[in-house]
Design a protein around this motif. Structure first.
Motif, PDB file in Angstrom:
ATOM      1  N   THR A   1     -12.774  -4.182  -4.872  1.00  0.00           N
ATOM      2  CA  THR A   1     -12.242  -3.146  -5.875  1.00  0.00           C
ATOM      3  C   THR A   1     -12.814  -2.895  -7.009  1.00  0.00           C
ATOM      4  OG1 THR A   1     -10.163  -3.136  -4.674  1.00  0.00           O
ATOM      5  CG2 THR A   1     -10.137  -2.026  -6.665  1.00  0.00           C
TER       6      THR A   1
ATOM      7  N   ARG B   1      -7.656   1.562  11.480  1.00  0.00           N
ATOM      8  CA  ARG B   1      -8.438   0.538  10.541  1.00  0.00           C
ATOM      9  C   ARG B   1      -8.901  -0.385  11.576  1.00  0.00           C
ATOM     10  NH1 ARG B   1      -4.759  -0.206   5.171  1.00  0.00           N
ATOM     11  NH2 ARG B   1      -5.415   1.537   3.950  1.00  0.00           N
TER      12      ARG B   1
ATOM     13  N   ASP C   1      -6.586   6.041  -0.683  1.00  0.00           N
ATOM     14  CA  ASP C   1      -6.174   6.045   0.541  1.00  0.00           C
ATOM     15  C   ASP C   1      -7.191   5.954   1.530  1.00  0.00           C
ATOM     16  OD1 ASP C   1      -6.695   8.627  -0.133  1.00  0.00           O
ATOM     17  OD2 ASP C   1      -5.246   9.486   0.907  1.00  0.00           O
TER      18      ASP C   1
ATOM     19  N   ARG D   1      -8.107  -6.692   1.758  1.00  0.00           N
ATOM     20  CA  ARG D   1      -7.901  -5.921   0.376  1.00  0.00           C
ATOM     21  C   ARG D   1      -8.234  -6.923  -0.684  1.00  0.00           C
ATOM     22  NH1 ARG D   1      -3.355  -4.087   3.058  1.00  0.00           N
ATOM     23  NH2 ARG D   1      -2.097  -5.667   2.096  1.00  0.00           N
ATOM     24  N   ASP D   2      -9.197  -6.616  -1.502  1.00  0.00           N
ATOM     25  CA  ASP D   2      -9.714  -7.948  -2.527  1.00  0.00           C
ATOM     26  C   ASP D   2     -10.007  -7.079  -3.842  1.00  0.00           C
ATOM     27  OD1 ASP D   2     -10.891 -10.645  -2.204  1.00  0.00           O
ATOM     28  OD2 ASP D   2     -12.300  -9.420  -3.624  1.00  0.00           O
ATOM     29  N   LYS D   3      -9.221  -7.751  -4.837  1.00  0.00           N
ATOM     30  CA  LYS D   3      -9.560  -7.299  -6.170  1.00  0.00           C
ATOM     31  C   LYS D   3     -11.006  -7.247  -6.596  1.00  0.00           C
ATOM     32  CE  LYS D   3      -4.784  -8.553  -7.677  1.00  0.00           C
ATOM     33  NZ  LYS D   3      -3.962  -9.252  -8.385  1.00  0.00           N
TER      34      LYS D   3
ATOM     35  N   GLN E   1      -9.834   3.948   1.473  1.00  0.00           N
ATOM     36  CA  GLN E   1     -10.861   2.848   1.135  1.00  0.00           C
ATOM     37  C   GLN E   1     -10.790   1.705   2.076  1.00  0.00           C
ATOM     38  OE1 GLN E   1      -9.762   1.665  -3.023  1.00  0.00           O
ATOM     39  NE2 GLN E   1     -10.643   3.611  -3.783  1.00  0.00           N
ATOM     40  N   HIS E   2     -11.943   1.316   2.985  1.00  0.00           N
ATOM     41  CA  HIS E   2     -11.521   0.645   4.050  1.00  0.00           C
ATOM     42  C   HIS E   2     -12.862  -0.538   3.743  1.00  0.00           C
ATOM     43  CE1 HIS E   2      -8.934   3.264   5.762  1.00  0.00           C
ATOM     44  NE2 HIS E   2      -9.699   4.244   5.809  1.00  0.00           N
TER      45      HIS E   2
ATOM     46  N   HIS F   1      -4.756 -10.634   4.810  1.00  0.00           N
ATOM     47  CA  HIS F   1      -5.261  -9.551   4.267  1.00  0.00           C
ATOM     48  C   HIS F   1      -6.187 -10.020   3.325  1.00  0.00           C
ATOM     49  CE1 HIS F   1      -2.020  -6.652   5.967  1.00  0.00           C
ATOM     50  NE2 HIS F   1      -3.090  -6.442   6.490  1.00  0.00           N
ATOM     51  N   GLU F   2      -6.098 -11.093   2.431  1.00  0.00           N
ATOM     52  CA  GLU F   2      -6.931 -11.308   1.339  1.00  0.00           C
ATOM     53  C   GLU F   2      -7.749 -12.374   1.749  1.00  0.00           C
ATOM     54  OE1 GLU F   2      -4.102 -12.541  -1.663  1.00  0.00           O
ATOM     55  OE2 GLU F   2      -3.033 -10.700  -1.505  1.00  0.00           O
TER      56      GLU F   2
END
Length: 595
Positions: A266, A175, A249, A261-263, A251-252, A305-306
């Motif tokens: 998404t 990644r 799996d 990684r963010d809601k 999704q970057h 990460h967020e």
């Protein structure tokens, strides 16, 4: 007995911090490699043993660390990346807290070796003795981490098998390699090279790296695009709906080069794929968002990460509209490659190199005008044999103007249309294709005429929170455009006076609560439009040509042309494919030709 408050020893403080930053070997690699990137490295080599538990060594060719700063680098909250609150609010580096190295050093045996560009020699420091000593090392830095969690056995028990830990570590490095095409990466495990990625300065080399890291199938089944608006820039690759996954799996997403990684992200992506993705499936994507660093807060989570966007609704709408339009603009010629000469979806790797594609994001799609020619009553034939074409000669073959899906040859069992294009054989599910064409036509007609509202005979009151009342009033105009009239009855109560006419009999209270929940969480909602689209999809399904309907050649060809100019025509309203291609190479393989 009263317990006195006392200061914790520095080693214990570092170990507590390590519990947030250092979860497993993969998180160590993430922190160390990000430090290398911040140091301006152009090559990062990672060498691990036993999944990283025994040893992890990260070497870079960055700017290095001065001798007098080595000891400071292993102390908490010491960093060269921020010096004030203003720096923190506009942070552009991967790291900034000064916690990673001391936290890692507190739960392992760590050696730090570095040399600056103009230094006569390198210096090395060990986390256990703390005194720099001369060493042999090129310009750059090497961090050697051994025996992870050797002094915290409780943490070590939570580690998985060597294979599992290495899989997580490898995924993190892959990644990182996807986020920085300008840097070379190499990973070695137990003396065996796992992958090596050279710097990729242009699109061709970037797609080559992506194919090495994610697989050639992703490149073969994705659309490349770039779009900029309102101070936001989005670029990358999004997978075709047919290339969906059973898990999320592949999704970057990167924000200013940082993988997150963010809601909100998404949700925006899911909305963009809403009516082209088969239920229970997940889209594949590799996306890069760039914006002013002051508009995104990266200091939200210990692992970074967020993130939190200061204009969340703006970002959400920008992502959704951009991706939605890219998917809408995809046509058969984009799936097949340049003019249908090279297949991007179905060809095996041995048939030749992939053809790069660029999907421009259009400002506005042309209004769709459905063709009615092939909706006339067809032949009354009732036999189950295919309707045959007198001659296989393709119109337009001589002048080189064969359309992407070619021309119809026959109809098979009243269900499929067989067509010949320049690449080979095209198979079309005529009901599924007509369903999408009808659906898109109805949506555009509805957009042009506006949403008709139906007053409720008995207005519905809904108890909500004061914040939800505010949101409903703030979005009253948007709701009205979609045919829904909502007013406030009090500080914690709403009344629904009208609903879209297409949703007659729908649960007004339940829909209102779902809409408000979306607005609270994501700053926007597509539930009302989704509900209306579901009604349109049902109407389109019932209004589409059914199986066993006999079509004349001109009707089949009219359907093929409609597919080529209709948005999202590769899938029906339920996410099923509407057509597929069999290349000549695949057909030859079926009959063992050329062997």
């Amino acid at each position: 007995m009263t317990r006195r408050i006392h200061a914790l020893p520095s080693q214990l403080v570092n170990q507590i911090a390590a519990g947030e930053v250092v979860e497993r070997p993969a998180s160590v690699i993430k922190e160390l490699v990000e430090n290398s990137l911040d140091a301006g490295a152009r090559q990062v080599d990672v060498d691990v043993q036993q999944g990283g538990v025994k040893r992890m060594r990260v070497r870079d060719d960055g700017m290095g660390i001065a001798r007098e700063d080595l000891a400071l680098a292993l102390s908490r909250h010491a960093t060269s990346k921020v010096a004030s609150l203003a720096d923190l609010e506009g942070i552009t580096s991967m790291g900034f807290r000064g916690e990673a190295l001391p936290s890692i050093a507190s739960v392992s045996r760590l050696t730090l070796t570095s040399r600056e560009q103009d230094a006569d020699q390198a210096w090395q420091i060990d986390s256990e003795d703390g005194e720099p000593a001369p060493a042999a090392h090129p310009v750059g830095t090497t961090v050697d981490v051994r025996d992870l969690f050797y002094n915290t056995p409780a943490r070590r028990k939570f580690l998985k098998t060597e294979k599992t830990e290495f899989r997580h570590l490898e995924l993190v490095l892959r990644r990182l390699a996807l986020g920085r095409f300008d840097v070379g990466f190499k990973l070695t495990h137990n003396g065996r090279q796992v992958f090596s990625a050279r710097p990729a300065p242009d699109t061709r080399n970037r797609e080559k790296r992506i194919a090495e890291l994610l697989g050639q199938a992703f490149i073969d089944n994705s659309l490349r695009f770039e779009h900029e608006a309102a101070g936001l820039r989005l670029r990358g690759w999004i997978g075709l709906p047919a290339f969906s996954r059973s898990q999320a799996d592949m999704q970057h997403f990167f924000v200013n080069g940082r993988m997150v990684r963010d809601k909100l992200v998404t949700h925006a992506v899911r909305q963009a794929y809403q009516d082209v993705l088969y239920h229970g499936r997940h889209p594949a994507f590799l996306l890069y968002l760039e914006l002013d660093p002051r508009l995104v807060d990266v200091n939200v989570h210990p692992t970074k990460h967020e993130v939190r966007f200061r204009e969340g609704r703006l970002v959400h709408d920008f992502l959704f509209r951009t991706l939605h339009q890219v998917l809408a603009d995809a046509r058969p010629e984009d799936v097949l490659g340049d003019g249908g000469q090279a297949l991007r979806e179905m060809l095996p790797p041995s048939t030749g190199p992939a053809v790069p594609r660029q999907m421009p994001v259009r400002e506005e799609s042309a209004a769709y005008q459905p063709s009615l020619e092939w909706q006339k009553p067809a032949s009354s034939r009732t036999d189950r044999g295919p309707a045959r074409v007198p001659s296989p000669q393709l119109p337009g073959e001589k002048d080189g103007e064969t359309p992407p899906l070619g021309y119809a040859l026959a109809q098979l069992h009243g269900v499929y249309i067989l067509a010949q294009n320049q690449a080979g054989l095209v198979l079309v599910d005529m009901h599924a294709a007509h369903e999408r064409i009808t659906y898109e036509g109805m949506k555009q007609a509805l957009e042009g005429q506006g949403m008709r509202s139906q007053p409720l005979l008995v207005p519905v009151s809904v108890k909500v929170s004061p914040r939800e009342v505010e949101l409903a009033l703030e979005n009253r105009r948007l709701l009205a455009e979609l045919g829904m009239e909502v007013d406030a009855l009090g500080k914690d109560s709403l009344v629904v006076r009208a609903m879209p006419a297409l949703l007659e009999g729908a649960d007004a209270e339940g829909l209102t609560r779902d809409l408000l929940a979306d607005l609270v969480t994501h700053g926007s909602s597509g539930r009302l439009r989704q509900a209306i689209n579901e009604v349109l999809a049902t109407m389109a399904c019932h209004g589409s040509v059914r199986a066993n309907r006999r079509l004349a050649l001109e009707e089949m060809n009219a359907l093929l042309r409609d597919i080529e100019r209709t948005e999202r025509s590769g899938q029906c309203n339920h996410g099923r494919p509407t057509w597929t291609q069999l290349s000549m190479a695949e057909l030859d393989k079926l009959f063992l030709r050329g062997r």
